[in-house]
Design a protein around this motif. Structure first.
Motif, PDB file in Angstrom:
ATOM      1  N   GLU A 127       0.872  -1.213  -0.085  1.00 61.89           N
ATOM      2  CA  GLU A 127      -0.017  -0.070  -0.090  1.00 61.89           C
ATOM      3  C   GLU A 127       0.798   1.134  -0.005  1.00 61.89           C
ATOM      4  N   TYR A 128       0.475   2.240  -0.899  1.00 66.90           N
ATOM      5  CA  TYR A 128       1.490   3.623  -1.027  1.00 66.90           C
ATOM      6  C   TYR A 128       1.542   4.215   0.111  1.00 66.90           C
ATOM      7  N   ASP A 129       0.482   4.351   0.737  1.00 63.91           N
ATOM      8  CA  ASP A 129       0.216   5.304   2.115  1.00 63.91           C
ATOM      9  C   ASP A 129       1.201   4.393   3.228  1.00 63.91           C
ATOM     10  N   VAL A 130       1.152   3.431   3.158  1.00 70.59           N
ATOM     11  CA  VAL A 130       1.913   2.353   4.296  1.00 70.59           C
ATOM     12  C   VAL A 130       3.301   2.494   3.867  1.00 70.59           C
TER      13      VAL A 130
ATOM     14  N   ALA B  90     -12.543   0.252   1.783  1.00 68.73           N
ATOM     15  CA  ALA B  90     -11.993   1.293   1.218  1.00 68.73           C
ATOM     16  C   ALA B  90     -12.538   1.767  -0.335  1.00 68.73           C
TER      17      ALA B  90
ATOM     18  N   HIS C 160      -8.521   4.698  -2.215  1.00 70.50           N
ATOM     19  CA  HIS C 160      -8.407   4.791  -0.730  1.00 70.50           C
ATOM     20  C   HIS C 160      -7.490   4.062   0.048  1.00 70.50           C
ATOM     21  N   THR C 161      -7.489   4.574   1.365  1.00 69.21           N
ATOM     22  CA  THR C 161      -6.411   3.993   2.339  1.00 69.21           C
ATOM     23  C   THR C 161      -7.093   2.778   2.857  1.00 69.21           C
ATOM     24  N   ARG C 162      -6.425   1.577   2.850  1.00 66.29           N
ATOM     25  CA  ARG C 162      -6.981   0.419   3.591  1.00 66.29           C
ATOM     26  C   ARG C 162      -6.587   0.342   5.097  1.00 66.29           C
ATOM     27  N   LEU C 163      -5.910   1.320   5.629  1.00 65.11           N
ATOM     28  CA  LEU C 163      -5.517   1.404   6.831  1.00 65.11           C
ATOM     29  C   LEU C 163      -7.027   1.950   7.704  1.00 65.11           C
TER      30      LEU C 163
END
Length: 684
Positions: free
Chosen positions: A509-512, A630, A634-637
């Motif tokens: 995941e990019y945001d991770v 998500a 969108h984020t999966r966090l």
């Protein structure tokens, strides 16, 4: 009380433990635990939870914490003295465990608990613990007639000794190999940090040149990047013949140990009335029968093999057309594959690891855990450790309450077993004295830091760290107050990989990755454009990887269904027959992967290696719940879905069967579709 193994506090004093402490402490603690069991098993003792199970847990916990410490130290800071002390105590601990399993009086007390009218008033967790204990008693041979019981005890003790020797041989064969390269032209292509570490190691040995070893931080990059085919071939053969009859040195040959262990397992299964060891092992699994496991593996192989053939054809064509290699040898595959990936996706693992300094990755991992599950990680001060590189982490809930402690031991070194794993010092438990929180060890074998720079992790290393953290969280976030239903003690073995494989998904995941990355020179986070190339390459050679895992799993399952495997030749023939069926890349005849297959011969995965793929179906489907919630882009966090995963999977441990936990989280039974989609094989 000067013996630290007899004076264990909240955290163990690892730095104080010496080999000479081991046997006296274990002898003392065994005697105390044996006395407690005799008292609990006395027919005059009332068959109540407090008088039987609590009493045994109270007496057993000091023993198992001490033995856990000794076993862990033996695995991570192995010395001749510690190994001797461990091996001196091992038969005594094994004999005690076997004695408990065969204790008729204790078995009768558990039966009285089950048959008592008060059983219905117990909590579902306590009812399950009693049911599981009765099952385990039967699997421990308690219902065998007396002469057979003695033989059963002998089998258990010898199996433990043989498995331990197998593990030692693999460690010694790995640590004992070194190739000193003095010609710098032979090192062409190998990453600078690997060469620098090799030169420092050679200098420490008083040797010229660069020291190459079979430990993963050296072996893997050499196989991926060394331009010298001859160098790759030498290391490949050394690695593939470790601890075998075809190794350069026969000192650590595991052939006889494999034969003996298979014989012992088959005899044990026969005594218990099972057709073979595989059937015996599946009594404690989600899978209902060996036939169901074989059907699952063969179905997955049928879906994956065409992709594996395509993957290998691409490697062969690239080797021929781009590198001038008319014949693709097994030691060329990792090298050619890395060159192919670099050209196709315009990046290399060596480039990517510059973005993943180990301190940044660990800090980012802690952020992810907090975002998903609402817990905070903080460094514990003044905790005693077994090596200077070990970190101790306090795991705290959102309200600041202590959830547990986590020991991180992340770097490879001599005397440390290879691979990555999680082990337990103690379980969560609620007693009259209050709540006891879990203590967990997380071990990896990453490249050590140098004076010039921190340890740099490959993306595969990052995935490994997230995988092991999933295991650790299973224990740390358990809300089960009874050790008999703890995650590692009672979750079905083929479901135990669910939390670990689930956590791997976040590494894409990019945001991770923004949280995990900071270029070692510039501090820049992983660029989105590079992430896009990594994502495009995510399923690069997934077909080859899938059939390789299926090969291991089928070999393991078929090997343990065959009661007539009397020699290593028959073992190798089973492996050849599996490869004929599913493999597309076949090693040379002298290759001996079974001889270092510690998972099934020394690590508890005998007739259970299929669990990785079985649990991967569960984990992919579980992560799909985050994807669905998500939506696209969108984020999966997602804390709300993370809270549900924590509540229905992590918190319940083994207090109910794994399938019920999965259904409680997902709202239905597992579906293989997510695994196929994540692996790039959805159209299959």
């Amino acid at each position: 009380m000067t013996n630290p193994l007899l004076n264990i506090g909240e955290l163990q004093d690892f730095a104080a433990i010496r080999p000479e402490h081991v046997e006296p402490a274990i002898d003392t603690l065994l005697a105390r635990a044996r006395a407690a069991i005799e008292k609990a098993a006395d027919p005059a003792t009332p068959a109540t939870w407090e008088a039987v199970i609590d009493a045994i847990d109270d007496a057993g916990e000091p023993l198992w914490r001490a033995w856990s410490a000794v076993g862990h130290l033996n695995a991570v800071v192995n010395t001749p003295e510690l190994r001797a002390a461990y091996n001196a105590a091992l038969p005594k601990v094994t004999e005690f465990s076997t004695w408990v399993g065969l204790h008729e009086g204790l078995y009768r007390q558990y039966k009285r608990l089950r048959e008592d009218a008060g059983f219905a008033a117990l909590s579902p967790t306590r009812q399950r613990i009693i049911e599981l204990a009765l099952r385990d008693f039967r699997l421990s041979g308690v219902e065998l007639p007396q002469p057979q019981r003695e033989r059963f005890a002998e089998l258990s003790e010898e199996q433990a000794a043989v498995s331990q020797k197998f593990s030692e041989n693999v460690l010694d064969a790995t640590d004992g190999y070194a190739l000193y390269v003095e010609d710098d032209t032979e090192l062409a292509g190998i990453p600078d940090d690997v060469i620098a570490a090799g030169r420092a190691a050679a200098q420490a040995d008083g040797k010229p040149g660069c020291k190459l070893t079979l430990q993963a931080p050296c072996y893997i990059p050499v196989m991926q990047y060394a331009h010298s085919g001859e160098l790759r071939a030498r290391l490949y053969k050394a690695y593939g013949t470790r601890a075998s009859d075809t190794a350069q040195s026969p000192d650590y040959d595991n052939s006889g140990l494999i034969e003996r262990l298979l014989t012992l397992r088959a005899e044990e299964a026969g005594m218990l009335g099972f057709a073979h060891f595989a059937e015996q092992q599946l009594q404690t699994r989600m899978a209902e029968s060996p036939a169901q496991v074989l059907d699952f593996l063969c179905d997955l192989a049928a879906r994956a093999k065409a992709y594996a053939v395509r993957d290998l054809d691409e490697v062969r064509a690239f080797a021929r057309d781009e590198l001038g290699l008319q014949e693709l040898h097994p030691w060329d595959v990792a090298y050619v594959s890395e060159r192919l990936r670099t050209k196709r996706y315009d990046y290399s693992e060596d480039e990517v690891k510059r973005y993943f300094p180990q301190p940044r990755v660990v800090a980012g991992l802690f952020d992810v855990v907090q975002a998903l599950f609402g817990v905070r990680m903080a460094h514990a001060r003044d905790a005693s450790v077994w090596h200077k590189d070990v970190e101790v982490i306090r795991v705290e809930d959102a309200d600041g309450a202590l959830a547990g402690h986590l020991y991180l031991d992340l770097f490879a070194r001599t005397g440390k077993q290879g691979g990555a794993w999680v082990d337990l010092d103690r379980n969560r438990r609620r007693t009259a004295r209050g709540l006891q929180t879990p203590v967990v060890f997380l071990t990896c074998n990453f490249t050590p830091p140098s004076a010039e720079q921190p340890s740099l992790l490959t993306h595969d290393d990052v995935i490994t760290l997230f995988h092991e953290m999933g295991h650790a969280l299973h224990a740390l976030l358990s809300e089960v107050d009874e050790p008999g239903a703890s995650p590692f003690g009672s979750v079905e073995w083929d479901a135990i990989e669910l939390p670990s494989q689930f956590m791997e998904n976040f590494c894409w995941e990019y945001d991770v990755l923004q949280r995990l990355s900071a270029h070692v020179q510039t501090g820049e986070a992983l660029p989105r454009e590079l992430h896009g190339r990594m994502l495009a390459a995510r399923n690069f050679q997934s077909g080859l990887g899938t059939v390789r895992q299926i090969e291991f799993a089928l070999f393991d399952m078929l090997l343990h269904q065959n009661k007539d495997v009397a020699n290593i030749g028959a073992v190798m023939q089973i492996l050849r027959s599996v490869r004929d069926e599913v493999a597309v890349l076949v090693p040379p005849d002298w290759h001996r992967s079974p001889h270092s297959f510690s998972h099934i011969f020394a690590g508890g995965y005998g007739a259970g290696y299929y669990s990785y793929k079985w649990a991967e179906v569960l984990s992919a489907d579980a992560f799909a719940a985050f994807e669905e919630a998500a939506g696209a882009g969108h984020t999966r966090l997602l804390p709300e879905v993370g809270a549900r995963f924590r509540k229905e999977i992590l918190a319940v441990g083994g207090s109910r069967c794994a399938l019920d936990s999965f259904v409680a989280f997902r709202g239905r039974k597992p579906d293989i579709a997510a695994l196929l989609r994540h692996s790039g094989m959805a159209e299959a």
